[in-house]
Design an enzyme around this catalytic site. Structure first.
Site, PDB file in Angstrom:
ATOM      1  N   LYS A 174      80.845  76.891 -40.532  1.00 51.89           N
ATOM      2  CA  LYS A 174      81.420  75.605 -40.927  1.00 51.89           C
ATOM      3  C   LYS A 174      81.780  74.828 -39.673  1.00 51.89           C
ATOM      4  O   LYS A 174      82.593  75.261 -38.855  1.00 51.89           O
ATOM      5  CB  LYS A 174      82.666  75.829 -41.790  1.00 51.89           C
ATOM      6  N   LYS A 198      77.469  74.727 -43.422  1.00 55.76           N
ATOM      7  CA  LYS A 198      78.073  73.468 -43.853  1.00 55.76           C
ATOM      8  C   LYS A 198      78.384  72.598 -42.642  1.00 55.76           C
ATOM      9  O   LYS A 198      78.961  73.114 -41.687  1.00 55.76           O
ATOM     10  CB  LYS A 198      79.361  73.795 -44.607  1.00 55.76           C
TER      11      LYS A 198
HETATM   12  C1  PBG Z   1      88.609  72.401 -47.048  1.00 60.63           C
HETATM   13  C2  PBG Z   1      87.284  71.788 -47.257  1.00 60.63           C
HETATM   14  C3  PBG Z   1      86.742  70.619 -46.696  1.00 60.63           C
HETATM   15  C4  PBG Z   1      85.495  70.427 -47.296  1.00 60.63           C
HETATM   16  C5  PBG Z   1      85.303  71.499 -48.180  1.00 60.63           C
HETATM   17  N1  PBG Z   1      86.408  72.340 -48.125  1.00 60.63           N
HETATM   18  C6  PBG Z   1      87.342  69.668 -45.753  1.00 60.63           C
HETATM   19  C7  PBG Z   1      87.502  70.026 -44.330  1.00 60.63           C
HETATM   20  O1  PBG Z   1      87.238  71.146 -43.906  1.00 60.63           O
HETATM   21  O2  PBG Z   1      87.983  69.151 -43.594  1.00 60.63           O
HETATM   22  C8  PBG Z   1      84.553  69.293 -47.057  1.00 60.63           C
HETATM   23  C9  PBG Z   1      83.557  69.043 -48.146  1.00 60.63           C
HETATM   24  C10 PBG Z   1      82.848  67.753 -48.104  1.00 60.63           C
HETATM   25  O3  PBG Z   1      82.957  66.959 -47.136  1.00 60.63           O
HETATM   26  O4  PBG Z   1      82.117  67.473 -49.065  1.00 60.63           O
HETATM   27  N2  PBG Z   1      88.816  73.008 -45.824  1.00 60.63           N
END
Ligand code: PBG
Length: 326
Positions: free
Chosen positions: A196, A249
């Site tokens: 991520k 992601k």
């Molecule tokens: C929570 C989370 C996020 C997203 C999914 N889970 C936000 C982040 O990490 O700032 C982003 C999903 C999206 O942008 O569609 N941590």
């Protein structure tokens, strides 16, 4: 002429021929539909930065998911917008928390016909908007692990089939696996948000769920995008800690990472096509600059071609009808 022309177009002549030979095909059953549940909402609240997307009241989640199921969707991932936030994100693991309530309703309605995933993170539930416990301006990894254990167990208790830790805390998969097993949930799977990235593509989601960090950034726990080896290390650690699936992601800017993930690890790879990817397509389509349906099918096919087994996408509900139109 001694050599005949190689006529590649012979096999492209008719739609039936092209279809017969298409190896990578998008199918709704490989898609996961994100659902935003808002504890305060009385009616669906439209999300300005994500056109045609809504935050739903707990009471309406079942109806919304029914529509997705009618479109061939077999899996959802739930995100909560709680009515109360605090320093430690305690409403993330409340028995009557917004996501826990939604899971219970969905499980009752759909039983095992639907895969229910729950995002396990604190940022939507903390006043400071970080994904973990903050002390002296720093996100404390190990203190957060104990909270994440409670979050995962409470989601499993409510009926989640899969918990998905997204906070990028070191050790989160191991700690959650232990806690789930100790609580008797050895059948609940973990989908780790392993690779991520600290990405600017999350902007619309943070606005949608009001979880933008109030100070600093998430760069001290999410990955920087310049180093593919780090992603391999993260994925390896998560697989070793017991992740049943790993995730890359965002999706579009990270197709190379997805390809690496699929070639190196023998677990299902999920791709999360995030809010900024959705917003870009919507914005261009609403201006008439691109054909939304054609572009989305092309993008989803690319994400699958790169190696993902399942795709989390805000377009999930649209795909079935679009596929029937091509
Ligand atoms: C929570 C989370 C996020 C997203 C999914 N889970 C936000 C982040 O990490 O700032 C982003 C999903 C999206 O942008 O569609 N941590």
């Amino acid at each position: 002429m001694s050599f005949p022309l190689v006529r590649m177009r012979r096999l492209r002549r008719t739609a039936a021929m092209r279809n017969m030979l298409q190896r990578v095909k998008i199918h709704p059953s490989n898609l996961v539909c994100p659902i935003f549940v808002d504890e305060n909402a009385k009616v669906p609240i439209s999300i300005t930065v994500m056109p045609d997307y809504y935050r739903f009241p707990i009471q309406q989640v079942v109806d919304e998911v029914k529509q997705a199921v009618e479109q061939g969707i077999k899996a959802v991932i739930l995100f909560g917008v709680p009515s109360k936030k605090d320093e430690t994100g305690s409403s993330a693991f409340a028995e009557d928390g917004v996501v826990q309530e939604a899971i219970r309703k969905l499980k009752k309605e759909f039983s095992d016909e639907l895969v229910i995933m729950a995002d396990a993170c604190l940022c939507e539930y903390t006043t400071h908007g970080h994904c973990g416990i903050v002390k002296n301006g720093e996100v404390m990894n190990d203190l957060t692990l104990e909270i994440l254990q409670k979050v995962a167990v409470s989601q499993a208790q409510a009926g989640a089939d899969i918990v998905a830790p997204s906070g990028m805390m070191d050790g989160q998969v191991r700690f959650i696996r232990e806690a789930l097993d100790d609580a008797g949930f050895d059948e609940v799977a973990i989908m780790a948000y392993s690779a991520k990235y600290a990405s600017s593509f999350y902007g619309p989601f943070r606005e949608a769920t009001e979880c933008a960090p109030k100070f600093g950034s998430r760069k001290s726990y999410q990955m920087g995008y310049g180093n593919p080896n780090e992603a391999l290390r993260e994925m390896e650690i998560d697989v070793n800690e017991g992740a049943d699936m790993i995730m890359v992601k965002p999706a579009l800017a990270y197709l190379d990472i997805m390809y690496l993930a699929k070639s190196k690890f023998n677990v299902p790879v999920a791709a999360y096509s995030v809010s900024g990817e959705y917003a870009m397509v919507k914005a261009a389509a609403k201006n008439g600059w691109i054909d939304e349906k054609a572009v989305v099918l092309e993008l989803l096919t690319a994400i699958k071609r790169a190696g993902s087994d399942l795709i989390i996408t805000y377009f999930a509900k649209d795909v079935k009808s679009w596929l029937s139109q091509i």
